[in-house]
Design an enzyme around this catalytic site. Sequence first.
Site, short mmCIF file in Angstrom:
data_model
loop_
_atom_site.label_atom_id
_atom_site.label_comp_id
_atom_site.label_asym_id
_atom_site.label_seq_id
_atom_site.Cartn_x
_atom_site.Cartn_y
_atom_site.Cartn_z
N ASN A 77 29.70 41.82 48.62
CA ASN A 77 29.64 43.06 47.86
C ASN A 77 30.09 44.27 48.69
O ASN A 77 30.77 44.11 49.70
CB ASN A 77 28.28 43.27 47.20
CG ASN A 77 28.43 44.02 45.89
OD1 ASN A 77 28.50 45.25 45.90
ND2 ASN A 77 28.52 43.32 44.78
N ARG A 78 29.69 45.45 48.27
CA ARG A 78 30.35 46.66 48.77
C ARG A 78 29.63 47.38 49.92
O ARG A 78 28.39 47.34 50.00
CB ARG A 78 30.53 47.66 47.62
CG ARG A 78 31.52 47.18 46.60
CD ARG A 78 31.58 48.09 45.39
NE ARG A 78 32.56 47.58 44.42
CZ ARG A 78 32.34 46.53 43.62
NH1 ARG A 78 31.17 45.89 43.63
NH2 ARG A 78 33.27 46.12 42.79
N HIS A 103 33.48 42.48 49.66
CA HIS A 103 33.55 41.05 49.93
C HIS A 103 34.30 40.70 51.23
O HIS A 103 35.12 39.78 51.24
CB HIS A 103 34.18 40.32 48.74
CG HIS A 103 33.34 40.31 47.50
ND1 HIS A 103 31.95 40.37 47.52
CD2 HIS A 103 33.68 40.26 46.17
CE1 HIS A 103 31.49 40.33 46.29
NE2 HIS A 103 32.51 40.27 45.44
N HIS A 177 30.39 32.50 45.76
CA HIS A 177 30.89 33.27 44.61
C HIS A 177 31.44 32.37 43.50
O HIS A 177 32.46 32.67 42.89
CB HIS A 177 31.97 34.25 45.09
CG HIS A 177 32.14 35.46 44.23
ND1 HIS A 177 32.49 35.40 42.90
CD2 HIS A 177 32.01 36.78 44.50
CE1 HIS A 177 32.58 36.63 42.41
NE2 HIS A 177 32.30 37.48 43.36
N SER A 178 30.75 31.25 43.21
CA SER A 178 31.19 30.41 42.09
C SER A 178 30.98 31.12 40.76
O SER A 178 30.00 31.84 40.57
CB SER A 178 30.40 29.09 42.07
OG SER A 178 30.91 28.20 43.05
N TYR A 179 31.94 30.91 39.86
CA TYR A 179 31.82 31.40 38.49
C TYR A 179 31.40 30.20 37.65
O TYR A 179 32.14 29.21 37.58
CB TYR A 179 33.17 31.88 37.95
CG TYR A 179 33.68 33.19 38.49
CD1 TYR A 179 34.02 33.35 39.83
CD2 TYR A 179 33.87 34.27 37.63
CE1 TYR A 179 34.52 34.54 40.31
CE2 TYR A 179 34.38 35.49 38.10
CZ TYR A 179 34.71 35.61 39.43
OH TYR A 179 35.23 36.78 39.88
N ASP A 248 26.90 43.69 36.67
CA ASP A 248 27.49 43.51 38.00
C ASP A 248 26.53 44.22 38.95
O ASP A 248 26.87 45.20 39.59
CB ASP A 248 28.90 44.13 38.04
CG ASP A 248 29.66 43.72 39.29
OD1 ASP A 248 29.05 43.11 40.19
OD2 ASP A 248 30.87 44.03 39.37
N GLN A 286 22.98 38.97 42.86
CA GLN A 286 23.94 39.71 42.07
C GLN A 286 24.24 38.91 40.81
O GLN A 286 24.67 37.76 40.88
CB GLN A 286 25.25 39.91 42.87
CG GLN A 286 26.28 40.80 42.20
CD GLN A 286 26.09 42.28 42.51
OE1 GLN A 286 25.21 42.65 43.29
NE2 GLN A 286 26.88 43.14 41.90
N GLU A 314 25.04 35.53 42.72
CA GLU A 314 25.32 35.59 44.16
C GLU A 314 24.05 35.95 44.92
O GLU A 314 23.54 37.06 44.82
CB GLU A 314 26.40 36.64 44.41
CG GLU A 314 27.69 36.38 43.65
CD GLU A 314 28.51 37.64 43.40
OE1 GLU A 314 28.81 38.37 44.37
OE2 GLU A 314 28.82 37.93 42.24
C1 GLA Z 1 31.43 40.75 42.64
C2 GLA Z 1 31.53 42.22 42.57
C3 GLA Z 1 32.33 42.54 41.38
C4 GLA Z 1 33.65 41.86 41.44
C5 GLA Z 1 33.50 40.43 41.49
C6 GLA Z 1 34.81 39.70 41.59
O1 GLA Z 1 30.55 40.27 41.72
O2 GLA Z 1 30.31 42.88 42.53
O3 GLA Z 1 32.46 43.90 41.26
O4 GLA Z 1 34.32 42.24 42.60
O5 GLA Z 1 32.69 40.12 42.59
O6 GLA Z 1 35.83 40.28 40.88
#
Ligand code: GLA
Length: 349
Positions: A77-78, A103, A177-179, A248, A286, A314
Site C-alpha cells: 500500500n501507500r 506497493h 495480492h491475490s484477486y 479500498d 485491506q 491483503e
Molecule cells: C491495492 C491498493 C489499490 C490498488 C490495488 C491494485 O489494493 O490499495 O488502490 O492499487 O492494490 O490496483
Amino acid sequence: MEESLFGTLPDGRPVQRFILRNGVAEVELMEYGAIITRLLVPDRRGEPGDVVLGFDTLDGYLGDSPYFGAVIGRYANRIADGRFTLDGVSYQLAQNDGANHLHGGVRGFDKVLWRGTASSDDARPGVTFTYESADGEEGYPGALSVRVTYLLSAEGGLQVRYHATTTRPTIINLTQHSYFNLAASAADVLGHEIVVNASRFTPVDAGLIPTGELRSVQGTPFDFRLPATIGARIGEPDRQLELAGGYDHNFVLDRKDDASLALAARVIEPLSHRTLEVYTTEPGLQLYSGNFLDGSIVGKRGRRYAHRTGFCLETQHFPDSPNHPAFPSVVLRPDEQYQSGSVYDFGVA
Ligand code: GLA
C-alpha cells in the site's frame, strides 16, 4: 509437487513454476513476483474451479498486471509522497502513484525474479521463494533478505509465511495480492458475502492516504462484523466509498494478542458455496473490491476482467505507518527478524 519451466524473461532468465497438490486443492506458483498463478478449489458439488485472477502465460504478468497474485514489498500500500524519516534520517522512495509510493515502487517485489525451492515434505507440499533486495532499492535503506514460504495443508488451507532481515534500519510491510472470485466466474464479486473481524478502519484522504483516524465501523458501510455482501452498501453515498471508488480500505482487526494467527475475514460465495477464511498475525486487512478493473485486461482463457470481478484481502500493517507514529511500527532493525504469517483456508458451506 511438480516443477517445470513457466517462461523466460526478456533477458533470458528462466522462470520456474511449482504446482502444489493435496488431493483437495491445487496451487500453482511461479518465481516471477512469487505469484500465485492458479488456485483450484472444489465447489459444493466437488467441481474444481480456479478462484484467482491472472494470466495464462508469463507475458501477461510482464505486461500491465495490477499485482495479480503477487507478493507485495517492500511496503504494501501507500506511503505519502514516498517520504519517511527513520532515526532522524529522511528517505525518498520511488513515487509511482501520483506523488505517493505504492506497493514497493516502480519495480516492487511483484516484478522481480525470486528463487524458488520446493520443500520435500509430501504431507504438506510447499515452496520457498527467496529474494535479496539491494541497499537503496526503490529508495529503501538496508540490504533486505526476504523469504516467503507457501505451504498447502491436507485440509486445503494455503499458508504463507514471510521472513526478512536487514543490514540497516528500514521499514517493511509484506503482503499477498491475490484477486479472488470464489464463483470462479467472469461475474462481479458483489454477491460474495463477507465478514471482517474489525470494529474500526483507517479512513483515507483523496490520495488514499490514511488520515490517522481509527474510525468506528458502527453505522457505516464498513461494518462487516455481521455477514453482508460486498455489494450491499458499496453504492451508498458515503464519502469514504466515493474517495476510493468502492472498498479500498484498511481494517483494524480485532485481535486478542499481536502474535497468533487470528481469523480476519470469512467469505461465502452463494452460488458455488465456496468459502474462504483468512487468518493472519497482522494488525490490518485491506479490503479491495477490484474498483480499478475496467475490462481492459484480458486474463486467463481470453477472459476480460470487468469492474469488480475480483476482490483482495491483503493482510498487512496499516498504510503510511512510517508517517503515523500512533500506528503499529513497521521498523525492522539489523538485530531483529521480520516475521508474518497468513492462512487462506478454503472450504464449502
Ligand atoms: C491495492 C491498493 C489499490 C490498488 C490495488 C491494485 O489494493 O490499495 O488502490 O492499487 O492494490 O490496483
